[in-house]
Design a protein around this motif. Structure first.
Motif, PDB file in Angstrom:
ATOM      1  N   PHE A 236      90.619  11.164  12.453  1.00 13.61           N
ATOM      2  CA  PHE A 236      91.738  10.487  11.798  1.00 13.61           C
ATOM      3  C   PHE A 236      92.696   9.839  12.794  1.00 13.61           C
ATOM      4  O   PHE A 236      93.793   9.437  12.443  1.00 13.61           O
ATOM      5  CB  PHE A 236      92.477  11.485  10.890  1.00 13.61           C
ATOM      6  N   ILE A 237      92.254   9.735  14.045  1.00  6.18           N
ATOM      7  CA  ILE A 237      93.083   9.118  15.073  1.00  6.18           C
ATOM      8  C   ILE A 237      93.046   7.601  14.937  1.00  6.18           C
ATOM      9  O   ILE A 237      91.979   6.998  14.814  1.00  6.18           O
ATOM     10  CB  ILE A 237      92.580   9.510  16.481  1.00  6.18           C
ATOM     11  N   ASN A 238      94.225   6.993  14.978  1.00  5.77           N
ATOM     12  CA  ASN A 238      94.291   5.537  14.990  1.00  5.77           C
ATOM     13  C   ASN A 238      93.660   4.996  16.268  1.00  5.77           C
ATOM     14  O   ASN A 238      93.772   5.599  17.339  1.00  5.77           O
ATOM     15  CB  ASN A 238      95.745   5.055  14.915  1.00  5.77           C
ATOM     16  N   GLU A 239      93.029   3.842  16.168  1.00  2.00           N
ATOM     17  CA  GLU A 239      92.282   3.285  17.297  1.00  2.00           C
ATOM     18  C   GLU A 239      93.150   3.150  18.542  1.00  2.00           C
ATOM     19  O   GLU A 239      92.725   3.473  19.653  1.00  2.00           O
ATOM     20  CB  GLU A 239      91.704   1.922  16.905  1.00  2.00           C
TER      21      GLU A 239
ATOM     22  N   LEU B 289     101.596  14.236  10.396  1.00  4.72           N
ATOM     23  CA  LEU B 289     101.833  14.036   8.970  1.00  4.72           C
ATOM     24  C   LEU B 289     100.939  12.931   8.424  1.00  4.72           C
ATOM     25  O   LEU B 289     100.349  13.061   7.347  1.00  4.72           O
ATOM     26  CB  LEU B 289     103.308  13.711   8.722  1.00  4.72           C
ATOM     27  N   GLN B 290     100.838  11.839   9.180  1.00  6.37           N
ATOM     28  CA  GLN B 290      99.978  10.731   8.763  1.00  6.37           C
ATOM     29  C   GLN B 290      98.522  11.186   8.669  1.00  6.37           C
ATOM     30  O   GLN B 290      97.824  10.885   7.699  1.00  6.37           O
ATOM     31  CB  GLN B 290     100.091   9.576   9.765  1.00  6.37           C
ATOM     32  N   TYR B 291      98.064  11.933   9.681  1.00  5.18           N
ATOM     33  CA  TYR B 291      96.672  12.388   9.686  1.00  5.18           C
ATOM     34  C   TYR B 291      96.420  13.380   8.554  1.00  5.18           C
ATOM     35  O   TYR B 291      95.361  13.358   7.913  1.00  5.18           O
ATOM     36  CB  TYR B 291      96.329  13.029  11.026  1.00  5.18           C
ATOM     37  N   MET B 292      97.391  14.256   8.287  1.00  6.85           N
ATOM     38  CA  MET B 292      97.232  15.227   7.192  1.00  6.85           C
ATOM     39  C   MET B 292      97.149  14.509   5.853  1.00  6.85           C
ATOM     40  O   MET B 292      96.339  14.877   4.987  1.00  6.85           O
ATOM     41  CB  MET B 292      98.386  16.221   7.221  1.00  6.85           C
ATOM     42  N   CYS B 293      97.970  13.459   5.680  1.00  2.25           N
ATOM     43  CA  CYS B 293      97.893  12.675   4.439  1.00  2.25           C
ATOM     44  C   CYS B 293      96.534  12.009   4.301  1.00  2.25           C
ATOM     45  O   CYS B 293      95.952  11.957   3.200  1.00  2.25           O
ATOM     46  CB  CYS B 293      99.001  11.625   4.410  1.00  2.25           C
ATOM     47  N   ASP B 294      95.996  11.515   5.423  1.00  2.00           N
ATOM     48  CA  ASP B 294      94.666  10.890   5.386  1.00  2.00           C
ATOM     49  C   ASP B 294      93.591  11.910   5.030  1.00  2.00           C
ATOM     50  O   ASP B 294      92.650  11.608   4.286  1.00  2.00           O
ATOM     51  CB  ASP B 294      94.346  10.245   6.735  1.00  2.00           C
ATOM     52  N   ILE B 295      93.719  13.124   5.569  1.00  2.00           N
ATOM     53  CA  ILE B 295      92.764  14.186   5.238  1.00  2.00           C
ATOM     54  C   ILE B 295      92.847  14.527   3.758  1.00  2.00           C
ATOM     55  O   ILE B 295      91.826  14.697   3.072  1.00  2.00           O
ATOM     56  CB  ILE B 295      93.031  15.438   6.102  1.00  2.00           C
TER      57      ILE B 295
ATOM     58  N   SER C 251      92.899  13.197  21.013  1.00  2.00           N
ATOM     59  CA  SER C 251      91.576  13.441  20.437  1.00  2.00           C
ATOM     60  C   SER C 251      91.804  14.374  19.256  1.00  2.00           C
ATOM     61  O   SER C 251      92.807  15.080  19.207  1.00  2.00           O
ATOM     62  CB  SER C 251      90.642  14.106  21.441  1.00  2.00           C
ATOM     63  N   ASP C 252      90.879  14.380  18.316  1.00  2.00           N
ATOM     64  CA  ASP C 252      91.051  15.288  17.186  1.00  2.00           C
ATOM     65  C   ASP C 252      89.709  15.828  16.711  1.00  2.00           C
ATOM     66  O   ASP C 252      88.677  15.195  16.874  1.00  2.00           O
ATOM     67  CB  ASP C 252      91.787  14.609  16.029  1.00  2.00           C
ATOM     68  N   LEU C 253      89.763  17.037  16.148  1.00  2.00           N
ATOM     69  CA  LEU C 253      88.613  17.657  15.505  1.00  2.00           C
ATOM     70  C   LEU C 253      89.099  18.310  14.218  1.00  2.00           C
ATOM     71  O   LEU C 253      90.157  18.939  14.189  1.00  2.00           O
ATOM     72  CB  LEU C 253      87.973  18.714  16.406  1.00  2.00           C
ATOM     73  N   LEU C 254      88.314  18.151  13.170  1.00  2.00           N
ATOM     74  CA  LEU C 254      88.658  18.729  11.867  1.00  2.00           C
ATOM     75  C   LEU C 254      87.596  19.759  11.494  1.00  2.00           C
ATOM     76  O   LEU C 254      86.402  19.493  11.602  1.00  2.00           O
ATOM     77  CB  LEU C 254      88.719  17.629  10.804  1.00  2.00           C
TER      78      LEU C 254
END
Length: 338
Positions: free
Chosen positions: A58-61, A102-108, A68-71
């Protein structure tokens, strides 16, 4: 058993990202991380045996050079939930990391709602791992970013979104703080020490990693992991000279049994890295000179210590400063990137 040797070394543009993902894509290592590092009240409600990595990022380009992120999907209180692991891998901090979370959580939540066709949203626990040069100082909640939040009444606070995230500031970890199985301990030690300008510290890290091969069951550690670790140290650190690499190879060959497949293979990797480092060092010096010229034209007078710091930067950091060059108007702006 011998590690696979690569005849051609490919320069890793973002070694921190690669090392983070290779470490935590190992589901066994991630389970151990959760058990050893999460607060007990969270571990008590998580069934770590249900941990399942998700392919989504969910990381913006434009932020991939910073995060980095892992879900991971996991059962919490016998319901499906998510652990979101965000890794900030630059030496400077992003003050608005809570907003990004917050943005990434909303995307998830949007993705989960679409996939499961449910009106209920899953629980998400956000975790942040940071390993910059300086300790974390930007707070650990969204409220820390909202001006005057602490002055609001409880009634007014109820209208403003807020959440805490769990922070692991690896830069502050002592050896005693680093827990878990050997791969996890070596990973956090590497992340903590990688920004050191002292090659002695990094040499000791390498010697300790090799010692582990002779003191633990190889099946429990995985020789491929050591190749990943060694390559990370040399790709991400600019502290080694060619003499340092020669010294490490000589020390390994003298300290460990002759003909050892492990030592021979790692010595080969270091020799290859040393050859490439000579080429990369020339490229990096050219980039540093170009950046120095650009900064001089824009800022006029630059302290000598700052100039020296510019020439010590790695290629990825130089690229980051160039990408954000329009944002640098003062020496203080520049120092935020150093």
């Amino acid at each position: 058993m011998k590690l696979t040797k690569q005849v051609i070394i490919i320069h890793i543009q973002n070694p921190h990202d690669k090392f983070f993902k290779e470490t935590f894509h190992n589901i066994t290592v991630t389970k151990e991380f959760l058990v050893h590092y999460l607060p007990a009240h969270i571990v008590d409600i998580i069934d770590v045996e249900t941990l399942e990595p998700q392919k989504d990022s969910f990381i913006n380009e434009h932020l991939k050079e910073v995060f980095s992120d892992l879900l991971f999907k996991v059962e919490m209180n016998q319901k499906v939930g998510y652990l979101y692991l965000l890794f900030e891998h630059k030496s400077f901090q992003s003050p608005t990391v809570a907003v990004q979370l917050l943005q990434y959580m909303c995307d998830i939540w949007k993705t989960a709602a679409h996939q499961h066709k449910s009106a209920k949203l899953p629980l998400i626990i956000p975790l942040v791992i940071y390993h910059g040069k300086n300790p974390w100082h930007t707070g650990e909640s969204l409220a820390d970013l909202i001006e005057g939040f602490d002055l609001l009444s409880e009634a007014m606070k109820s209208y403003t979104p807020n959440f805490n995230y769990i922070l692991f500031d690896v830069s502050t970890f002592s050896d005693a703080d680093i827990l878990g199985p050997i791969e996890l301990r070596l990973s956090f030690t590497a992340l903590r020490d990688i920004h050191s300008d002292d090659p002695k510290i990094l040499k000791q890290m390498i010697y300790h990693a090799i010692d582990v091969i002779y003191t633990v069951d190889m099946k429990d550690v995985g020789l491929a992991y050591f190749e990943t670790l060694i390559r990370y140290i040399f790709s991400a650190s600019g502290a080694f000279s060619k003499h340092d690499i020669h010294d490490i190879v000589k020390t390994l060959e003298q300290a460990y049994p002759k003909g050892s497949d492990v030592v021979m293979t790692i010595a080969d990797i270091l020799r290859e890295e040393g050859l490439e480092q000579g080429l990369e060092q020339g490229l990096k010096q050219g980039m540093a000179k170009a950046l120095h010229k650009m900064l001089t034209m824009k800022l006029n007078e630059i302290p000598e210590a700052t100039i020296q710091h510019v020439y010590q930067l790695d290629e990825a950091r130089i690229n980051t400063i160039i990408e954000h060059f329009d944002e640098i108007e003062t020496i203080d702006d520049l120092n935020n990137y150093l």
